[in-house]
Design a protein around this motif. Sequence first.
Motif, PDB file in Angstrom:
ATOM      1  N   ILE A 188      -0.173   2.859 -15.496  1.00 44.77           N
ATOM      2  CA  ILE A 188      -0.328   1.437 -15.830  1.00 44.77           C
ATOM      3  C   ILE A 188       0.459   1.101 -17.093  1.00 44.77           C
ATOM      4  CG2 ILE A 188      -1.996  -0.278 -16.677  1.00 44.77           C
ATOM      5  CD1 ILE A 188      -4.039   1.118 -14.721  1.00 44.77           C
ATOM      6  N   ASP A 189       0.299   1.915 -18.135  1.00 42.90           N
ATOM      7  CA  ASP A 189       1.008   1.660 -19.392  1.00 42.90           C
ATOM      8  C   ASP A 189       2.522   1.706 -19.189  1.00 42.90           C
ATOM      9  OD1 ASP A 189      -1.309   1.271 -20.813  1.00 42.90           O
ATOM     10  OD2 ASP A 189      -1.341   3.283 -21.688  1.00 42.90           O
ATOM     11  N   GLU A 190       2.989   2.699 -18.443  1.00 42.69           N
ATOM     12  CA  GLU A 190       4.433   2.808 -18.201  1.00 42.69           C
ATOM     13  C   GLU A 190       4.952   1.624 -17.391  1.00 42.69           C
ATOM     14  OE1 GLU A 190       5.275   6.510 -16.328  1.00 42.69           O
ATOM     15  OE2 GLU A 190       4.879   7.651 -18.145  1.00 42.69           O
ATOM     16  N   HIS A 191       4.235   1.286 -16.330  1.00 45.41           N
ATOM     17  CA  HIS A 191       4.664   0.171 -15.474  1.00 45.41           C
ATOM     18  C   HIS A 191       4.729  -1.129 -16.275  1.00 45.41           C
ATOM     19  CE1 HIS A 191       4.965  -2.410 -11.924  1.00 45.41           C
ATOM     20  NE2 HIS A 191       4.171  -3.201 -12.605  1.00 45.41           N
TER      21      HIS A 191
ATOM     22  N   ALA B  67       0.817  -1.210   0.000  1.00 41.13           N
ATOM     23  CA  ALA B  67       0.000   0.000   0.000  1.00 41.13           C
ATOM     24  C   ALA B  67       0.849   1.256   0.000  1.00 41.13           C
ATOM     25  CB  ALA B  67      -0.939   0.007   1.213  1.00 41.13           C
ATOM     26  N   MET B  68       2.085   1.135   0.417  1.00 42.98           N
ATOM     27  CA  MET B  68       2.964   2.294   0.430  1.00 42.98           C
ATOM     28  C   MET B  68       3.275   2.762  -0.984  1.00 42.98           C
ATOM     29  SD  MET B  68       3.169   2.724   3.588  1.00 42.98           S
ATOM     30  CE  MET B  68       4.447   3.927   3.801  1.00 42.98           C
ATOM     31  N   ASP B  69       3.110   1.883  -1.971  1.00 43.30           N
ATOM     32  CA  ASP B  69       3.421   2.242  -3.344  1.00 43.30           C
ATOM     33  C   ASP B  69       2.274   1.817  -4.253  1.00 43.30           C
ATOM     34  OD1 ASP B  69       5.985   1.360  -5.751  1.00 43.30           O
ATOM     35  OD2 ASP B  69       4.755   3.149  -5.558  1.00 43.30           O
ATOM     36  N   MET B  70       1.099   2.391  -4.036  1.00 42.44           N
ATOM     37  CA  MET B  70      -0.069   2.036  -4.823  1.00 42.44           C
ATOM     38  C   MET B  70       0.035   2.623  -6.221  1.00 42.44           C
ATOM     39  SD  MET B  70      -1.712   0.165  -2.758  1.00 42.44           S
ATOM     40  CE  MET B  70      -3.195  -0.086  -3.671  1.00 42.44           C
ATOM     41  N   SER B  71      -0.631   1.988  -7.175  1.00 44.59           N
ATOM     42  CA  SER B  71      -0.547   2.448  -8.551  1.00 44.59           C
ATOM     43  C   SER B  71      -1.466   3.622  -8.849  1.00 44.59           C
ATOM     44  CB  SER B  71      -0.886   1.293  -9.490  1.00 44.59           C
ATOM     45  OG  SER B  71      -2.227   0.923  -9.337  1.00 44.59           O
TER      46      SER B  71
ATOM     47  N   SER C 118       8.208  -8.096 -12.455  1.00 45.78           N
ATOM     48  CA  SER C 118       7.689  -9.439 -12.213  1.00 45.78           C
ATOM     49  C   SER C 118       6.163  -9.477 -12.119  1.00 45.78           C
ATOM     50  CB  SER C 118       8.289  -9.996 -10.919  1.00 45.78           C
ATOM     51  OG  SER C 118       7.902  -9.183  -9.820  1.00 45.78           O
ATOM     52  N   TYR C 119       5.515  -8.321 -12.198  1.00 48.74           N
ATOM     53  CA  TYR C 119       4.058  -8.273 -12.123  1.00 48.74           C
ATOM     54  C   TYR C 119       3.539  -7.164 -13.015  1.00 48.74           C
ATOM     55  CZ  TYR C 119       4.786  -4.270  -9.074  1.00 48.74           C
ATOM     56  OH  TYR C 119       5.158  -3.044  -8.567  1.00 48.74           O
TER      57      TYR C 119
ATOM     58  N   GLY D  52       9.023  11.135 -17.337  1.00 48.30           N
ATOM     59  CA  GLY D  52       9.531  10.364 -18.475  1.00 48.30           C
ATOM     60  C   GLY D  52       8.477   9.638 -19.269  1.00 48.30           C
ATOM     61  N   ILE D  53       7.343  10.256 -19.490  1.00 46.19           N
ATOM     62  CA  ILE D  53       6.290   9.624 -20.275  1.00 46.19           C
ATOM     63  C   ILE D  53       6.739   9.514 -21.727  1.00 46.19           C
ATOM     64  CG2 ILE D  53       3.939   9.934 -21.144  1.00 46.19           C
ATOM     65  CD1 ILE D  53       3.367  11.362 -18.473  1.00 46.19           C
ATOM     66  N   LYS D  54       6.519   8.378 -22.307  1.00 48.49           N
ATOM     67  CA  LYS D  54       6.896   8.164 -23.702  1.00 48.49           C
ATOM     68  C   LYS D  54       5.922   8.914 -24.608  1.00 48.49           C
ATOM     69  CE  LYS D  54       8.849   3.768 -22.549  1.00 48.49           C
ATOM     70  NZ  LYS D  54       8.444   2.517 -22.065  1.00 48.49           N
ATOM     71  N   SER D  55       6.433   9.451 -25.705  1.00 50.35           N
ATOM     72  CA  SER D  55       5.598  10.231 -26.615  1.00 50.35           C
ATOM     73  C   SER D  55       4.595   9.354 -27.366  1.00 50.35           C
ATOM     74  CB  SER D  55       6.474  10.994 -27.602  1.00 50.35           C
ATOM     75  OG  SER D  55       7.248  10.081 -28.343  1.00 50.35           O
ATOM     76  N   SER D  56       4.780   8.039 -27.366  1.00 49.84           N
ATOM     77  CA  SER D  56       3.895   7.146 -28.097  1.00 49.84           C
ATOM     78  C   SER D  56       2.754   6.636 -27.216  1.00 49.84           C
ATOM     79  CB  SER D  56       4.705   5.970 -28.647  1.00 49.84           C
ATOM     80  OG  SER D  56       5.271   5.242 -27.572  1.00 49.84           O
ATOM     81  N   TRP D  57       2.288   7.467 -26.307  1.00 51.80           N
ATOM     82  CA  TRP D  57       1.197   7.068 -25.433  1.00 51.80           C
ATOM     83  C   TRP D  57      -0.112   7.070 -26.207  1.00 51.80           C
ATOM     84  CZ3 TRP D  57      -2.733   9.233 -21.990  1.00 51.80           C
ATOM     85  CH2 TRP D  57      -3.069   8.357 -20.964  1.00 51.80           C
ATOM     86  N   ARG D  58      -1.169   6.574 -25.660  1.00 50.19           N
ATOM     87  CA  ARG D  58      -2.468   6.455 -26.317  1.00 50.19           C
ATOM     88  C   ARG D  58      -3.020   7.819 -26.760  1.00 50.19           C
ATOM     89  NH1 ARG D  58      -4.932   1.403 -24.107  1.00 50.19           N
ATOM     90  NH2 ARG D  58      -3.539   0.646 -22.511  1.00 50.19           N
TER      91      ARG D  58
END
Length: 158
Positions: free
Chosen positions: A82-85, A23-27, A91-92, A36-42
């Motif tokens: 979510i997309d970046e992660h 919970a300390m690192d919720m999404s 591993s998940y 650092g968002i990629k320019s090819s996002w939705r």
Amino acid sequence: MGLVRSSSAMSMLLLMLLTVSSAMDMSIISYDQSHGIKSSWRTDDEVMALYEEWLVKHGKFYNAIGEKEKRFENFKDNLRFIDEHNSEEKSYKVGLNKFADLSNEEYRSTYLGTKSRKRTPKSSDRYKSRVGDSLPDFVDWRKEGAVPEVKDQGGCDI
């Protein structure tokens, strides 16, 4: 009977510790260009279509003026995370759930609560590894029956 109770209590304790630590690192967090968002996002149309599908799937509707737009901004932030992660070698994977329209602060205050109970668990060497023990690199405790599958418990006070 005492061993079964002790095993159940240990399983619950492990599950609670895992829940609190994760919970300390919720999404449900905001990300912007500085992360650092990629320019090819939705595209905006793709995101809006996903949002509309998500609203229907989760039975969400908003009555207040501007509420749907505010929730859409939270949704976009969470979808971007979510997309970046999921594009990274982890591993998940993470995905959309019924909380995708909440900001990090809203989620934390509603579902993580602010109540804290300080309990000091009794220390025990019962499960401590000993010199010479051969331990596996990985254990899936769900398969071992030590913890149950992940499930949504809704809002609960511990």
